[in-house]
Write a protein that holds these residues in place. Structure first.
Motif, PDB file in Angstrom:
ATOM      1  N   ARG A  91       0.745  -1.440  -0.117  1.00  0.00           N
ATOM      2  CA  ARG A  91      -0.056  -0.023   0.003  1.00  0.00           C
ATOM      3  C   ARG A  91       0.874   1.271   0.026  1.00  0.00           C
ATOM      4  O   ARG A  91       0.825   2.209  -0.784  1.00  0.00           O
ATOM      5  CB  ARG A  91      -1.031  -0.112   1.151  1.00  0.00           C
ATOM      6  CG  ARG A  91      -2.129  -0.876   1.075  1.00  0.00           C
ATOM      7  CD  ARG A  91      -3.188  -0.515   2.098  1.00  0.00           C
ATOM      8  NE  ARG A  91      -2.703  -0.717   3.585  1.00  0.00           N
ATOM      9  CZ  ARG A  91      -2.479  -2.001   4.261  1.00  0.00           C
ATOM     10  NH1 ARG A  91      -3.042  -2.831   3.711  1.00  0.00           N
ATOM     11  NH2 ARG A  91      -2.095  -1.845   5.405  1.00  0.00           N
ATOM     12  N   ALA A 126       2.405   1.721  -3.391  1.00  0.00           N
ATOM     13  CA  ALA A 126       1.299   2.296  -4.247  1.00  0.00           C
ATOM     14  C   ALA A 126       1.099   3.740  -3.966  1.00  0.00           C
ATOM     15  O   ALA A 126       0.758   4.602  -5.084  1.00  0.00           O
ATOM     16  CB  ALA A 126       0.141   1.400  -4.453  1.00  0.00           C
ATOM     17  N   GLU A 127       0.936   4.099  -2.998  1.00  0.00           N
ATOM     18  CA  GLU A 127       0.548   5.503  -2.564  1.00  0.00           C
ATOM     19  C   GLU A 127       1.709   6.286  -3.038  1.00  0.00           C
ATOM     20  O   GLU A 127       1.569   7.501  -3.671  1.00  0.00           O
ATOM     21  CB  GLU A 127       0.264   5.722  -1.079  1.00  0.00           C
ATOM     22  CG  GLU A 127      -0.900   5.021  -0.331  1.00  0.00           C
ATOM     23  CD  GLU A 127      -0.986   4.990   0.912  1.00  0.00           C
ATOM     24  OE1 GLU A 127      -0.211   5.618   1.721  1.00  0.00           O
ATOM     25  OE2 GLU A 127      -2.045   4.488   1.574  1.00  0.00           O
ATOM     26  N   GLN A 171       3.862   6.024  -5.546  1.00  0.00           N
ATOM     27  CA  GLN A 171       3.654   6.002  -7.055  1.00  0.00           C
ATOM     28  C   GLN A 171       2.654   7.094  -7.401  1.00  0.00           C
ATOM     29  O   GLN A 171       2.729   7.476  -8.327  1.00  0.00           O
ATOM     30  CB  GLN A 171       3.507   4.742  -7.441  1.00  0.00           C
ATOM     31  CG  GLN A 171       4.428   3.807  -7.626  1.00  0.00           C
ATOM     32  CD  GLN A 171       4.284   2.338  -8.067  1.00  0.00           C
ATOM     33  OE1 GLN A 171       3.004   2.160  -8.323  1.00  0.00           O
ATOM     34  NE2 GLN A 171       5.228   1.669  -8.527  1.00  0.00           N
ATOM     35  N   HIS A 172       1.585   7.203  -6.657  1.00  0.00           N
ATOM     36  CA  HIS A 172       0.408   7.971  -7.077  1.00  0.00           C
ATOM     37  C   HIS A 172       0.583   9.748  -6.728  1.00  0.00           C
ATOM     38  O   HIS A 172      -0.220  10.419  -6.542  1.00  0.00           O
ATOM     39  CB  HIS A 172      -0.800   7.466  -6.602  1.00  0.00           C
ATOM     40  CG  HIS A 172      -1.195   6.120  -7.249  1.00  0.00           C
ATOM     41  ND1 HIS A 172      -1.056   5.153  -6.785  1.00  0.00           N
ATOM     42  CD2 HIS A 172      -1.726   6.069  -8.437  1.00  0.00           C
ATOM     43  CE1 HIS A 172      -1.510   4.138  -7.401  1.00  0.00           C
ATOM     44  NE2 HIS A 172      -1.921   4.678  -8.823  1.00  0.00           N
ATOM     45  N   GLN A 173       1.838   9.821  -5.886  1.00  0.00           N
ATOM     46  CA  GLN A 173       2.023  11.161  -5.406  1.00  0.00           C
ATOM     47  C   GLN A 173       2.909  11.781  -6.449  1.00  0.00           C
ATOM     48  O   GLN A 173       3.541  11.677  -6.922  1.00  0.00           O
ATOM     49  CB  GLN A 173       2.516  10.900  -4.102  1.00  0.00           C
ATOM     50  CG  GLN A 173       1.538  10.631  -2.968  1.00  0.00           C
ATOM     51  CD  GLN A 173       2.245  10.842  -1.577  1.00  0.00           C
ATOM     52  OE1 GLN A 173       3.443  10.772  -1.414  1.00  0.00           O
ATOM     53  NE2 GLN A 173       1.492  10.357  -0.555  1.00  0.00           N
TER      54      GLN A 173
END
Length: 193
Positions: A185, A188-189, A191-193
């Motif tokens: 998690r 993944a977080e 990568q999205h920032q």
């Protein structure tokens, strides 16, 4: 990224660090092992283990120094070299826990700051993927970080992790599972920032 992929990524990153940190010299099997031999052969690997647990090089070195000082005080009570290495590993884990507890207490009285002190050369040696794993390890709760670091960097079995961390083998398994999910998690977080 499925859980097995997260596990492979952690294993690849920490396994890479373990291979880089493998002791260059071994002691002569026919000769008695001295404290100096253990220090020369195992110190840097223990420092890196502590860095992965406390995320600060100077503090990690202090933790390892204290572990060796404790080993020196208890030298006469040890059975063999394997017992000495186990003692050192357990002392580093316990010392790291103490550091993290003190940090938590200090943060309750002082506003937290977002400084992460990694050496430039340690990050430069890592690929982008490896850096992401090490950064994600930094956001895990201490016990989860301990279990993953001891497993994938330390190369320890569940029984050895349980002994070093002072928990049951079942707790090692469940903590590792939760830690891999949390790591997935966190990555993944990031990568999205």
């Amino acid at each position: 990224m499925p859980e097995s992929s997260a596990e492979r990524t952690v294993e690849r990153t920490l396994g890479h660090l373990r291979a880089v940190d493998a002791p260059d010299e071994q002691t002569d099997p026919g000769m008695p092992v001295t404290l100096e031999d253990l220090y020369r052969v195992h110190r840097m690997r223990l420092v890196r283990l502590a860095i992965l647990l406390v995320d600060e090089a100077a503090t990690a070195e202090d933790v390892v120094q204290e572990a060796f000082a404790g080993l020196h005080r208890n030298w006469a009570k040890l059975r063999d070299e394997a017992a000495a290495i186990g003692y050192l590993r357990t002392a580093v884990v316990n010392g790291s826990r103490s550091v993290l507890r003190r940090r938590k207490t200090a943060r309750e009285y002082v506003p937290p700051h977002a400084v992460t002190a990694r050496s430039a050369e340690s990050l430069a040696m890592l690929s982008t993927e490896h850096q992401a794993v090490v950064n994600a390890l930094g956001v895990l709760p201490p016990r989860q970080r301990e279990v993953l670091v001891l497993r994938y960097y330390g190369g320890l079995s569940e029984a050895e992790i349980a002994e070093a961390a002072g928990i049951s083998k079942g707790t090692v398994k469940s903590t590792a599972s939760r830690a891999l999910e949390a790591l997935q998690r966190a990555m993944a977080e990031a990568q999205h920032q």
